[in-house]
Motif scaffolding. Structure first.
Motif, PDB file in Angstrom:
ATOM      1  N   GLU A 461       0.931  -1.134   0.042  1.00 22.67           N
ATOM      2  CA  GLU A 461      -0.166   0.021  -0.008  1.00 22.67           C
ATOM      3  C   GLU A 461       0.985   1.078   0.063  1.00 22.67           C
ATOM      4  O   GLU A 461       0.651   2.247  -0.595  1.00 22.67           O
ATOM      5  CB  GLU A 461      -1.010   0.036   1.066  1.00 22.67           C
ATOM      6  CG  GLU A 461      -2.051  -1.174   1.183  1.00 22.67           C
ATOM      7  CD  GLU A 461      -3.038  -1.107   2.446  1.00 22.67           C
ATOM      8  OE1 GLU A 461      -2.557  -0.573   3.326  1.00 22.67           O
ATOM      9  OE2 GLU A 461      -3.851  -1.957   2.437  1.00 22.67           O
ATOM     10  N   ASN A 462       2.002   1.293   0.762  1.00 21.58           N
ATOM     11  CA  ASN A 462       2.778   2.189   0.740  1.00 21.58           C
ATOM     12  C   ASN A 462       3.563   2.589  -0.750  1.00 21.58           C
ATOM     13  O   ASN A 462       3.793   3.871  -0.987  1.00 21.58           O
ATOM     14  CB  ASN A 462       3.892   2.175   1.890  1.00 21.58           C
ATOM     15  CG  ASN A 462       3.460   2.271   3.220  1.00 21.58           C
ATOM     16  OD1 ASN A 462       2.238   2.963   3.481  1.00 21.58           O
ATOM     17  ND2 ASN A 462       4.159   1.731   4.277  1.00 21.58           N
ATOM     18  N   LYS A 465       1.141   4.489  -2.656  1.00 18.59           N
ATOM     19  CA  LYS A 465       0.771   5.698  -2.094  1.00 18.59           C
ATOM     20  C   LYS A 465       1.744   6.484  -2.566  1.00 18.59           C
ATOM     21  O   LYS A 465       1.685   7.728  -3.015  1.00 18.59           O
ATOM     22  CB  LYS A 465       1.059   5.999  -0.528  1.00 18.59           C
ATOM     23  CG  LYS A 465      -0.486   5.392  -0.053  1.00 18.59           C
ATOM     24  CD  LYS A 465      -0.340   5.524   1.379  1.00 18.59           C
ATOM     25  CE  LYS A 465      -1.627   4.745   2.116  1.00 18.59           C
ATOM     26  NZ  LYS A 465      -1.608   4.830   3.653  1.00 18.59           N
ATOM     27  N   LYS A 466       3.256   6.135  -2.691  1.00 18.22           N
ATOM     28  CA  LYS A 466       4.494   6.951  -3.253  1.00 18.22           C
ATOM     29  C   LYS A 466       4.167   7.250  -4.676  1.00 18.22           C
ATOM     30  O   LYS A 466       4.624   8.338  -4.910  1.00 18.22           O
ATOM     31  CB  LYS A 466       5.670   5.922  -2.842  1.00 18.22           C
ATOM     32  CG  LYS A 466       6.714   6.732  -3.492  1.00 18.22           C
ATOM     33  CD  LYS A 466       8.113   5.948  -2.964  1.00 18.22           C
ATOM     34  CE  LYS A 466       8.276   4.935  -4.138  1.00 18.22           C
ATOM     35  NZ  LYS A 466       9.457   3.994  -4.284  1.00 18.22           N
ATOM     36  N   LEU A 468       1.448   7.809  -6.181  1.00 19.33           N
ATOM     37  CA  LEU A 468       0.278   8.551  -6.621  1.00 19.33           C
ATOM     38  C   LEU A 468       0.522   9.873  -5.948  1.00 19.33           C
ATOM     39  O   LEU A 468      -0.349  10.911  -5.917  1.00 19.33           O
ATOM     40  CB  LEU A 468      -0.957   7.679  -6.076  1.00 19.33           C
ATOM     41  CG  LEU A 468      -1.237   6.752  -6.809  1.00 19.33           C
ATOM     42  CD1 LEU A 468      -2.696   6.046  -6.079  1.00 19.33           C
ATOM     43  CD2 LEU A 468      -1.670   6.904  -8.433  1.00 19.33           C
ATOM     44  N   GLU A 469       1.552  10.026  -5.236  1.00 21.00           N
ATOM     45  CA  GLU A 469       1.664  11.453  -4.518  1.00 21.00           C
ATOM     46  C   GLU A 469       2.206  12.461  -5.480  1.00 21.00           C
ATOM     47  O   GLU A 469       2.801  12.110  -6.484  1.00 21.00           O
ATOM     48  CB  GLU A 469       2.966  11.387  -3.556  1.00 21.00           C
ATOM     49  CG  GLU A 469       2.464  10.717  -2.260  1.00 21.00           C
ATOM     50  CD  GLU A 469       3.716  10.577  -1.183  1.00 21.00           C
ATOM     51  OE1 GLU A 469       4.747  10.729  -1.565  1.00 21.00           O
ATOM     52  OE2 GLU A 469       3.273   9.949  -0.052  1.00 21.00           O
TER      53      GLU A 469
END
Length: 469
Positions: A461-462, A465-466, A468-469
């Motif tokens: 998940e991280n 997230k990275k 999509l930041e």
């Protein structure tokens, strides 16, 4: 290594089975299981534990005891346990010997849970478990574990059942102990074990607290009745080879107002820990499953190699593909068992096989065993389902039949191989193994639930997230 003369012998074990236990087979009470023409095979299979040379070790506190009762405290201890189960399975002709494996799985889970419950409620369960463990280890007893309740209506919780006895429950509390009633399904080798350990099958809620119990009893306890499954792998296949040497039985195990003294009660209405105990046992037991199943698959791998040569097709591409498929199955099981041992979780200073690797391997085992059976059938051919009977082969017409069953070798030699392959892939034991490989030690759904619940998704998940930041 030679066995210590003071340790329990095969003869000691078999003699102890003549204790008045209530075992029923095909509608009749069995007076002496060691002399029963069919059930005695399960007893002799269990007795092989006491003939296995490399099974003892010197415990600093208890002296010489079975390696099965070595509490795992390190990755090496789990690796040693994996090897013990694997090697003993091979010693028993590829058939798992559960005699001390499943009971010690339950004891390790009880040790962890008992300490957790004691810390929360100030109980003394760990002392009870430890005392029982020491008695069992010193006496070198065999143990069955009864976990799976008959369950009744699966859409309802234990306390919601129309018949309250669908899960084993407390029906009376006395100054000297408790009385329980209910039944557990498919309790492996219970009829030929010295003791039975009973644990919850699922998580419980407050309304279910009368069902949140764990205890241990001798197999001849008054009110305990065992109804043994029909041994169709022998009685339904006159040409059976393997099953006449080794098999394990299961029973519907009924507790008809059975009394349990307090010192043998290890959980009493602490419903919030029932699920933990069930999960811990399942993790140890699935690790055990990976270890014995990896050994059992040698039956299918060896038979595939043999029958391909007898049929004269050992160099054909489809045969190679089938055999590689079986190798893949075997080594994925063994690899995940080793990975689970090397990366344990420590709870109360006890090493628990890594739940992720354990459930990955167990789920693969559940979902792909039918492919192993398919591979063996593909190599052997349809003759394993249609060949004449053992009675025909031994009749006056036997020589004619054998003449037409030759392959790359004589009919006599090929028929020997065909009998074993038929037993593994086209007989009652095939259905038994298919059902067991899908449901034993936890069903496909049970492994999926635990894997989904316990998996750490942070890394994946991280990463997203990275991005999509």
């Amino acid at each position: 290594m030679q066995l210590d003369n003071n340790m329990r012998s095969k003869e000691d074990y078999l003699k102890a089975l003549k204790d008045g236990r209530k075992v029923y087979y095909r509608g009749k009470l069995v007076e002496d299981i060691t002399s029963h023409p069919i059930l005695r095979i399960a007893a002799l299979h269990a007795a092989k534990l006491y003939e296995y040379q490399d099974r003892l070790y010197e415990d600093s506190k208890l002296g010489k005891i079975s390696k099965f009762f070595k509490v795992p405290k390190s990755p090496q201890d789990l690796l040693d346990r994996h090897k013990l189960i694997y090697d003993l399975t091979l010693y028993c002709n590829g058939i798992f010997n559960i005699s001390q494996a499943i009971g010690s799985d339950a004891l390790f889970a009880l040790m962890i849970t008992a300490r957790q419950v004691d810390k929360k409620y100030g109980t003394d369960y760990y002392k009870r478990v430890e005392k029982y463990f020491e008695e069992v280890a010193k006496q070198d007893l065999t143990l069955a574990t009864a976990q799976t309740d008959v369950k009744g209506d699966r859409s309802k919780r234990p306390s919601e059942q129309v018949d309250p006895d669908m899960y084993v429950r407390i029906v009376d509390v006395r100054s000297d102990g408790i009385v329980v009633k209910g039944a557990k399904a498919h309790t492996t080798q219970s009829a030929v074990s010295d003791e039975i350990i009973v644990i919850p099958t699922r998580a419980m809620r407050e309304n279910d607290k009368d069902y949140a119990i764990a205890f241990a009893i001798p197999t001849n306890t008054q009110g305990l009745k065992m109804y043994t499954r029909p041994i169709d792998e022998i009685e339904g296949n006159t040409s059976a080879i393997l099953s006449k040497k080794d098999y394990e039985l299961e029973t519907l195990t009924v507790f008809d107002n059975v009394f349990i003294p307090w010192d043998r009660v290890f959980l009493f209405k602490e419903y919030d820990h029932a699920g933990t105990l069930a999960m811990l046992f399942a993790t140890y037991h699935r690790f055990t499953a990976l270890s014995y199943r990896a050994a059992t698959i040698n039956l299918f791998l060896g038979s595939s190699r043999l029958i391909s040569k007898l049929n004269g097709i050992e160099n054909e591409k489809h045969v190679r593909d089938d055999i590689v498929d079986i190798i893949l199955y075997k080594e994925i099981l063994r690899s995940t068992a080793i990975a689970a041992a090397v990366n344990p979780v420590f709870l109360e200073e006890i090493a628990l096989p890594n739940p992720i690797f354990t459930n990955v391997g167990k789920l693969y085992s559940n979902m792909h065993f039918h492919d192993v059976v398919k591979d063996l059938i593909d190599i052997a051919g349809g003759i394993i389902a249609t060949m004449p009977s053992e009675e025909d082969l031994k009749s006056e017409e036997g020589s004619t039949i054998i003449k037409y069953l030759r392959g790359a070798v004589s009919g006599e030699e090929r028929v020997k191989g065909l009998k074993l392959v038929k037993e593994l892939a086209a007989s009652p034991i095939t259905g038994y193994l298919l059902t067991g490989m899908i449901h034993a030690e936890g069903s496909i759904e049970a492994s999926k639930i635990e894997l989904f619940r316990s998996y750490n998704y942070n890394e994946a998940e991280n990463l997203i997230k990275k991005i999509l930041e």
